[in-house]
Design a protein around this motif. Structure first.
Motif, PDB file in Angstrom:
ATOM      1  N   ARG A 182       0.884  -1.388   0.004  1.00 57.03           N
ATOM      2  CA  ARG A 182      -0.014   0.013  -0.088  1.00 57.03           C
ATOM      3  C   ARG A 182       0.968   1.172   0.053  1.00 57.03           C
ATOM      4  N   PHE A 183       2.069   1.249   0.410  1.00 58.79           N
ATOM      5  CA  PHE A 183       3.052   2.282   0.244  1.00 58.79           C
ATOM      6  C   PHE A 183       3.435   2.810  -0.969  1.00 58.79           C
ATOM      7  N   ASP A 184       3.329   4.227  -1.145  1.00 56.85           N
ATOM      8  CA  ASP A 184       3.522   4.917  -2.442  1.00 56.85           C
ATOM      9  C   ASP A 184       4.942   4.855  -2.979  1.00 56.85           C
ATOM     10  N   TYR A 185       5.940   4.616  -2.043  1.00 56.73           N
ATOM     11  CA  TYR A 185       7.351   4.741  -2.604  1.00 56.73           C
ATOM     12  C   TYR A 185       7.750   6.030  -3.219  1.00 56.73           C
ATOM     13  N   PRO A 186       7.795   7.203  -2.502  1.00 59.79           N
ATOM     14  CA  PRO A 186       8.401   8.451  -3.205  1.00 59.79           C
ATOM     15  C   PRO A 186       9.760   8.228  -3.700  1.00 59.79           C
ATOM     16  N   GLY A 187      10.728   7.411  -3.281  1.00 57.28           N
ATOM     17  CA  GLY A 187      11.971   6.935  -3.829  1.00 57.28           C
ATOM     18  C   GLY A 187      11.815   5.771  -4.854  1.00 57.28           C
ATOM     19  N   ASN A 188      10.737   5.248  -5.218  1.00 56.65           N
ATOM     20  CA  ASN A 188      10.618   4.254  -5.906  1.00 56.65           C
ATOM     21  C   ASN A 188      11.599   2.818  -5.559  1.00 56.65           C
ATOM     22  N   ILE A 189      11.983   2.359  -6.404  1.00 55.96           N
ATOM     23  CA  ILE A 189      12.543   0.805  -6.042  1.00 55.96           C
ATOM     24  C   ILE A 189      13.819   0.991  -5.228  1.00 55.96           C
ATOM     25  N   ARG A 190      14.539   2.103  -5.489  1.00 54.15           N
ATOM     26  CA  ARG A 190      15.607   2.307  -4.630  1.00 54.15           C
ATOM     27  C   ARG A 190      15.168   2.416  -3.367  1.00 54.15           C
ATOM     28  N   GLN A 191      14.086   3.036  -2.807  1.00 50.25           N
ATOM     29  CA  GLN A 191      13.462   3.120  -1.552  1.00 50.25           C
ATOM     30  C   GLN A 191      13.059   1.909  -1.026  1.00 50.25           C
ATOM     31  N   LEU A 192      12.516   0.896  -1.899  1.00 52.17           N
ATOM     32  CA  LEU A 192      12.191  -0.303  -1.159  1.00 52.17           C
ATOM     33  C   LEU A 192      13.328  -1.168  -0.799  1.00 52.17           C
ATOM     34  N   GLU A 193      14.613  -0.933  -1.778  1.00 54.35           N
ATOM     35  CA  GLU A 193      15.735  -1.748  -1.600  1.00 54.35           C
ATOM     36  C   GLU A 193      16.366  -1.093   0.068  1.00 54.35           C
ATOM     37  N   ASN A 194      16.195   0.156   0.011  1.00 54.11           N
ATOM     38  CA  ASN A 194      16.638   0.425   1.245  1.00 54.11           C
ATOM     39  C   ASN A 194      15.943   0.117   2.447  1.00 54.11           C
ATOM     40  N   ILE A 195      14.658  -0.009   2.428  1.00 57.49           N
ATOM     41  CA  ILE A 195      13.751  -0.443   3.444  1.00 57.49           C
ATOM     42  C   ILE A 195      14.037  -1.960   3.707  1.00 57.49           C
ATOM     43  N   CYS A 196      14.374  -2.705   2.653  1.00 55.92           N
ATOM     44  CA  CYS A 196      14.609  -4.498   3.055  1.00 55.92           C
ATOM     45  C   CYS A 196      15.873  -4.282   3.778  1.00 55.92           C
ATOM     46  N   GLN A 197      17.139  -3.495   3.412  1.00 54.55           N
ATOM     47  CA  GLN A 197      18.334  -3.405   4.195  1.00 54.55           C
ATOM     48  C   GLN A 197      17.824  -3.086   5.585  1.00 54.55           C
ATOM     49  N   TRP A 198      17.131  -2.031   5.689  1.00 54.29           N
ATOM     50  CA  TRP A 198      16.692  -1.505   7.096  1.00 54.29           C
ATOM     51  C   TRP A 198      16.222  -2.815   7.952  1.00 54.29           C
ATOM     52  N   LEU A 199      15.344  -3.519   7.183  1.00 55.98           N
ATOM     53  CA  LEU A 199      14.696  -4.580   7.740  1.00 55.98           C
ATOM     54  C   LEU A 199      15.541  -5.984   8.250  1.00 55.98           C
ATOM     55  N   THR A 200      16.604  -6.070   7.518  1.00 55.96           N
ATOM     56  CA  THR A 200      17.749  -7.180   7.547  1.00 55.96           C
ATOM     57  C   THR A 200      18.547  -6.622   8.788  1.00 55.96           C
ATOM     58  N   VAL A 201      18.913  -5.669   8.960  1.00 50.16           N
ATOM     59  CA  VAL A 201      19.410  -5.161  10.277  1.00 50.16           C
ATOM     60  C   VAL A 201      18.530  -4.980  11.475  1.00 50.16           C
ATOM     61  N   MET A 202      17.352  -4.517  11.413  1.00 52.54           N
ATOM     62  CA  MET A 202      16.672  -3.831  12.625  1.00 52.54           C
ATOM     63  C   MET A 202      15.431  -5.047  12.970  1.00 52.54           C
ATOM     64  N   ALA A 203      14.823  -5.669  12.134  1.00 55.08           N
ATOM     65  CA  ALA A 203      13.796  -6.712  12.214  1.00 55.08           C
ATOM     66  C   ALA A 203      14.311  -7.499  13.372  1.00 55.08           C
ATOM     67  N   PRO A 204      13.388  -7.923  14.448  1.00 54.57           N
ATOM     68  CA  PRO A 204      14.032  -8.795  15.750  1.00 54.57           C
ATOM     69  C   PRO A 204      13.714 -10.210  15.436  1.00 54.57           C
ATOM     70  N   SER A 205      13.199 -10.720  14.390  1.00 47.84           N
ATOM     71  CA  SER A 205      12.874 -12.072  14.235  1.00 47.84           C
ATOM     72  C   SER A 205      13.152 -12.376  12.884  1.00 47.84           C
ATOM     73  N   GLN A 206      12.899 -13.621  12.261  1.00 52.13           N
ATOM     74  CA  GLN A 206      12.903 -14.214  11.016  1.00 52.13           C
ATOM     75  C   GLN A 206      11.813 -13.498  10.068  1.00 52.13           C
ATOM     76  N   THR A 207      10.623 -13.622  10.705  1.00 48.10           N
ATOM     77  CA  THR A 207       9.527 -13.202   9.933  1.00 48.10           C
ATOM     78  C   THR A 207       9.105 -11.732  10.320  1.00 48.10           C
ATOM     79  N   VAL A 208       9.243 -10.840   9.216  1.00 49.30           N
ATOM     80  CA  VAL A 208       8.694  -9.515   9.535  1.00 49.30           C
ATOM     81  C   VAL A 208       7.343  -9.333   9.774  1.00 49.30           C
ATOM     82  N   GLU A 209       6.784  -8.695  10.651  1.00 44.16           N
ATOM     83  CA  GLU A 209       5.600  -8.333  11.116  1.00 44.16           C
ATOM     84  C   GLU A 209       5.277  -6.884  10.754  1.00 44.16           C
TER      85      GLU A 209
END
Length: 484
Positions: A347-374
């Motif tokens: 549902r997110f609109d991604y003003p930074g487009n694919i590059r922003q999605l990639e950055n979000i995934c990198q953030w989740l890899t570091v910050m998400a507390p468990s294997q399944t991201v809620e």
């Protein structure tokens, strides 16, 4: 792979880094000062990565980086210094540094940084990298399928192509794909970002210069048009090109020849030009900021790349790809997205487009507390812009105190209360402060549990050992101890 350049007047530092890189199988070349490195650059040698000290006799590291970035913006430069003041750090990143290493630094961490820089530089090559394959993976979105069909029709064409689209949509990747599938694929692909090069250097960058053409022109230098001979020249952010260079470019496209700066001999052009911009060129033409005749020369065939919000069908596959690649880079297990998290990302609109999605995934890899991201694990900017649906909100409240949302009792409730107090005091950077406190507590507990054995602590936390060492340095923790 081109060699890694080590530029440092300290012979011992060069020796240590050269040995470390050689052990990793990476080609390396050392220079005792910036002048020698630039001489090699001007002689036609090209590094994959430059690692330079800041303070050196003669030419310092920041000016060396500025020269390299002006001539080859895609070459990553890592700066290292024993003088870690704010001004030097800011200046390094303003000049385009890939990363910044404060001496003394961990050699293993430096090698990892160099590998990451080399990988990102090679990923910019002709669709060789994981990021390129991710952004150009098969798409279910009709808008992208139309782009792919047009690219197929253009494979055998010599026509000039204009690629338009918002920042972060992958315009350079499309340009490289056009080159790779053309009859010029065996030739070079040369990319020039008109917005990244100072206007007083851009003319010489494009057309080269003769010896003595201006102060500092100590020898003849080929420009990007000559370097791209037999291949493709990609002119990125063409809408930012200065007016005087627009005139020169128009003449090149119309006449098929050009002169080096200070030159008297016309040189024939044998390149295919692919241009790109995120700006509406028609509007810039109407405003008098872009030549109308150049616009029509470039606008022979136009490819419009859709923003990510117009290809939401691809978000799940792209996110899974980026989560895998970022996990591989950090040496940790790949995260997966839970249904509510994925629905929110879609549902997110991604003003930074694919590059922003990639950055979000990198953030989740570091910050998400468990294997399944809620859903509640997603970055704040996503949660604020993509509110929960009624079903997600209900699922989030199940089994928890309604006043706490999904946080529940115990440490999470205490953390939420601490966050509210900090926010109430108008404290800045609350997210960074609490994230650092959280990591400090968890890593400290893991080190204590493992008796200071870094390898065991890293395994139990599910992170790489080098990542653990880096975080210990950043957080001021003592990561010493056994080597289990």
């Amino acid at each position: 792979m081109n060699p890694v350049w080590i530029v440092d007047d300290e012979k011992t530092m060069r020796w240590v880094l050269e040995k470390a890189l050689d052990k990793e199988g990476l080609p390396v070349r050392g220079f005792s000062d910036g002048v020698a490195a630039l001489d090699a650059f001007d002689a036609g040698e090209r590094p994959s990565v430059v690692l330079t000290d800041v303070r050196m006799p003669g030419r310092d590291g920041l000016s060396l980086m500025a020269e390299i970035k002006a001539r080859a913006p895609d070459i990553p430069v890592i700066v290292m210094t024993a003088f870690t003041d704010l001004d030097t750090t800011v200046a390094a990143f303003q000049h385009g540094a890939f990363d910044y290493l404060a001496k003394p630094f961990d050699v293993e961490a430096a090698v990892l940084t160099i590998r990451r820089a080399a990988r990102e530089q090679s990923d910019a090559g002709p669709l060789a990298g994981e990021a390129a394959r991710g952004m150009l993976m098969p798409s279910h979105a009709p808008a992208m399928q139309e782009v792919f069909r047009a690219m197929g029709r253009l494979a055998a064409s010599k026509a000039t192509v204009l690629i338009t689209g918002e920042s972060g949509t992958g315009k350079e990747l499309i340009a490289r794909a056009l080159h790779q599938h053309s009859r010029r694929a065996a030739g070079p692909f040369i990319a020039v970002n008109a917005a990244a090069i100072p206007r007083d250097l851009l003319e010489a960058e494009l057309f080269g210069h003769e010896r003595g053409a201006f102060t500092g022109a100590v020898q003849t230098r080929r420009g990007r048009f000559e370097e791209a001979r037999g291949g493709t020249l990609f002119l990125d952010e063409i809408g930012d090109m200065p007016a005087e260079l627009q005139t020169r470019l128009l003449r090149v496209l119309a006449e098929g020849s050009f002169y080096r700066v200070g030159g008297t001999q016309a040189l024939a052009v044998d390149v295919r030009v692919v241009a790109a911009t995120h700006q509406p060129l028609e509007r810039r033409v109407a405003q008098g900021l872009f030549r109308e005749d150049l616009f029509h020369r470039l606008n022979v065939i136009r490819l419009r790349l859709p923003p990510l919000r117009e290809r939401r069908e691809d978000i799940a596959a792209l996110a899974a790809h980026f989560l895998r690649t970022s996990a591989a880079e950090l040496g940790v297990p790949a995260r997966t997205l839970g249904p509510d998290a994925l629905a929110t990302l879609e549902r997110f609109d991604y003003p930074g487009n694919i590059r922003q999605l990639e950055n979000i995934c990198q953030w989740l890899t570091v910050m998400a507390p468990s294997q399944t991201v809620e859903r509640h694990d997603l970055p704040p900017e996503v949660l604020e812009a993509a509110p929960a649906t009624a079903a997600e909100a209900g699922a989030g409240r199940a089994g928890t105190d309604p006043s706490e949302g999904r946080q529940g009792p115990g440490w999470a409730a205490a953390l939420a209360e601490d966050a509210r107090r900090r926010l109430g005091r108008q404290e800045p950077c609350v997210m960074d402060t609490l994230a650092a406190d959280f990591e400090r507590a968890v890593i400290g507990a893991a080190l204590a549990y493992s008796g200071g054995r870094r390898g065991e602590a890293a395994r139990r936390l599910g992170i790489g050992r080098n990542t653990l060492a880096r975080k210990c340095r950043e957080l001021g923790l003592d990561a010493g101890g056994g080597e289990a």
